[in-house]
Design an enzyme around this catalytic site. Structure first.
Site, mmCIF file in Angstrom:
data_model
loop_
_atom_site.group_PDB
_atom_site.id
_atom_site.type_symbol
_atom_site.label_atom_id
_atom_site.label_comp_id
_atom_site.label_asym_id
_atom_site.label_seq_id
_atom_site.Cartn_x
_atom_site.Cartn_y
_atom_site.Cartn_z
ATOM 1 N N GLU A 209 -5.922 0.708 14.809
ATOM 2 C CA GLU A 209 -6.209 2.166 14.129
ATOM 3 C C GLU A 209 -7.675 2.635 13.753
ATOM 4 O OE1 GLU A 209 -2.511 4.866 12.980
ATOM 5 O OE2 GLU A 209 -3.194 3.267 11.844
ATOM 6 N N ASN B 82 1.540 5.267 10.917
ATOM 7 C CA ASN B 82 2.938 5.866 9.676
ATOM 8 C C ASN B 82 2.925 6.861 8.952
ATOM 9 O OD1 ASN B 82 3.401 2.479 9.094
ATOM 10 N ND2 ASN B 82 1.348 2.853 8.254
#
Ligand code: NAD
Length: 505
Positions: A156, A194
């Site tokens: 990311e 997440n």
């Protein structure tokens, strides 16, 4: 801006699990890499560890001896931070503490050239906040690798408020040149993975808490119907409940207690008990030597029916009819609302209502609802919920029909949206909100969930495949059944549905 070329000097600070892995990735891609840790000798030990790992790959024929030695030759352990002065990119993978990270980057600003890109591998801290006190906050970005970094494809690339978008492109291209699958995201709690993954754990935990089914049964449904590599209980046992619960709490707190992210008391109790999962020998399952994993619940074998009536189009479950036909069961087709009739039973794909509710609404007797499957042509198990009052013969007819098609049938307590549909609807909902809020594009979010946590299909592609309206309907029913904000559908889902649009193309 394009990728850093391989002569660019990379430094990794923190030679723990992540830092060592990231250093290996950069060195394998051809960069000279300096590795620094504040524990004396830790960086050198990490390089020895990398050398051993690569040695095993050479023994297994997966890597040439030359590649191994070239990679290790590019890695250099250093002890003084001043030796990083000439670096072009510094990736920090030290302790997850805001003040410690801030202090490190401030110190680096005083040492490195102005062109040097600074990156943090933080999982949970704000990039905006880490960068806030720098003289040049635009050069600090997140570069979030997944564990183990040499194996996991996803990275990311995280922009804080001040981050320079051109540097984000450079890191994106660089990660790609390193053989990774990068995605762009903004510095928001949990970034993409997440955050979007939370319902995968939360919905199974909620179903367990409500007695819908036991752990092995819910896990088996997520694997055998949902196509996930693991169910939520076996996966959290592997991750460690201390870690997984802490991430959930941190995301929940960071979103000011949004009930979408509410932690589970069941998981908290495991943490309180020290039952962290595999690493402590016990979590939801027992890992003691010789301990047996309990089996998933399945309905007893029942007789194969001779004939089934298919009324209308079964939508996402159409392939089920082909399987039934291939099992030698006569198919009679009629117009209708997308139902199967077998014996005295009526069988339909869940739309999010409980079976009892739908039976009452539609005046159906002996109603059985079945769950979503990733691929009805391949699913080896399906959850079924029976409306109260369904008689024994009707239950057996449903079991016999699905079993004849090679599908184990698991009865779950009559619950809204069953197991896989409920989980997928909530994953797609979270992904939709992440798109709506500009956290990532639909393509990047789907890629992140497939490459970062091995989902069999991106949640938004899955919503497209079963219909945005199907997902929205399931969520509307969940929200009404529970009366909870947790299940509120994303505005984007409703907007796309009303416009007849999809997430992808
Ligand atoms: N472990 C994971 O699964 C994972 C995944 C993605 C991101 N992360 C993030 O990566 C970072 C590192 O995690 P980890 O699991 O590798 O931790 P770790 O504890 O294995 O390693 C951290 C290393 O940093 C060193 N260190 C600590 N403070 C330092 C300082 N001020 N200067 C230099 N070295 C210092 C420690 O000695 C240790 O070797 C954290 O920010 C974490 O949130 C972890």
């Amino acid at each position: 801006m394009t990728a850093l070329n391989t002569s660019a000097r990379i430094a990794v600070i923190g030679a723990g699990a992540m830092g060592a892995g990231i250093a290996q990735v950069a060195a394998q891609a051809g960069h000279p890499v300096l590795l620094l840790d504040n524990r004396p000798g830790a960086a050198a030990q990490a390089i020895e560890g990398i050398d051993r790992q690569l040695g095993k790959r050479v023994e297994n024929g997966k890597l040439s001896a030359e590649s191994r030695s070239a990679t290790v030759a590019r890695l250099q352990a250093v002890e003084a931070i001043e030796t990083l002065a000439a670096c072009d990119l510094i990736i920090e993978a030290i302790v997850e503490n805001l003040e410690v990270k801030r202090a490190l980057f401030r110190q680096l600003e005083g040492i490195c050239g102005e062109h040097c890109i600074l990156a943090s591998n933080t999982s949970s801290l704000s990039i905006t906040s880490i960068a806030a006190q720098l003289d040049h906050p635009q050069r600090l970005l997140g570069l979030h690798f997944f564990n183990p970094a040499p194996v996991m494809a996803l990275v990311e690339v995280v922009c804080g408020l001040a981050s320079d978008p051109a540097l984000a492109e450079c890191l994106y291209d660089t990660a790609r040149a390193w053989g990774k699958k990068p995605v762009h995201t903004r510095s928001t709690p949990g970034f993409i993975v997440n955050r979007v993954a939370r319902p995968f754990y939360a919905e199974s935990l909620r179903m367990l808490q409500e007695g819908a089914a036991d752990c092995p049964t819910l896990d088996a449904l997520m694997r055998e119907a949902g196509g996930f590599a693991m169910g939520a209980f076996e996966l959290t046992d592997l991750i460690g409940h201390d870690v997984n619960y802490a991430v959930t709490c941190s995301v929940f707190d960071a979103y000011y207690g949004d009930f979408r992210f509410q932690p589970s008391l069941i998981q908290k109790e495991l943490v309180d008990a020290g039952r962290f999962g595999r690493k402590s020998g016990r979590g939801f399952y027992d890992y003691a030597e010789g301990a047996e994993r309990p089996a998933a619940q399945s309905l007893a074998a029942a007789a194969k029916p001779a004939c089934v009536v298919v009324e209308g189009d079964l939508g996402p479950a159409a392939a089920l009819v082909e399987r039934i036909e291939a099992a030698g069961i006569e198919i009679v087709r009629r117009d209708g609302a997308g139902l199967l009739r077998v014996g005295e039973a009526v069988l339909a794909l869940s739309d999010g209502r409980m079976a009892a509710e739908r039976a009452r609404d539609e005046g159906l007797r002996n109603l059985a609802l079945f769950d979503l499957a990733l691929d009805y042509a391949k699913a080896s198990r399906l959850a079924v919920a029976f409306a109260a009052g369904t008689d024994a013969a009707a239950r057996e007819a449903v079991a016999g029909l699905l079993q004849a098609a090679g599908i184990a049938v698991t009865e779950v307590t009559d619950s809204p949206a069953l197991v896989v549909l409920r989980t997928v609807a909530m994953l797609a909902n979270e992904a939709a909100d992440a798109v709506l809020q500009g956290v990532g594009s639909a393509a990047d979010i789907d890629l992140a969930m497939c490459a970062g946590v091995n989902y069999p299909k991106g949640p938004l592609a899955w919503a497209d495949a079963i219909g945005v309206g199907t997902v929205l309907g399931a969520l509307d029913h969940l929200q009404r059944s529970y009366g909870e904000d947790r299940y509120r559908p994303s505005l984007l889902l409703r907007r796309l549905h009303c416009a007849g649009e999809r997430f992808h193309g």
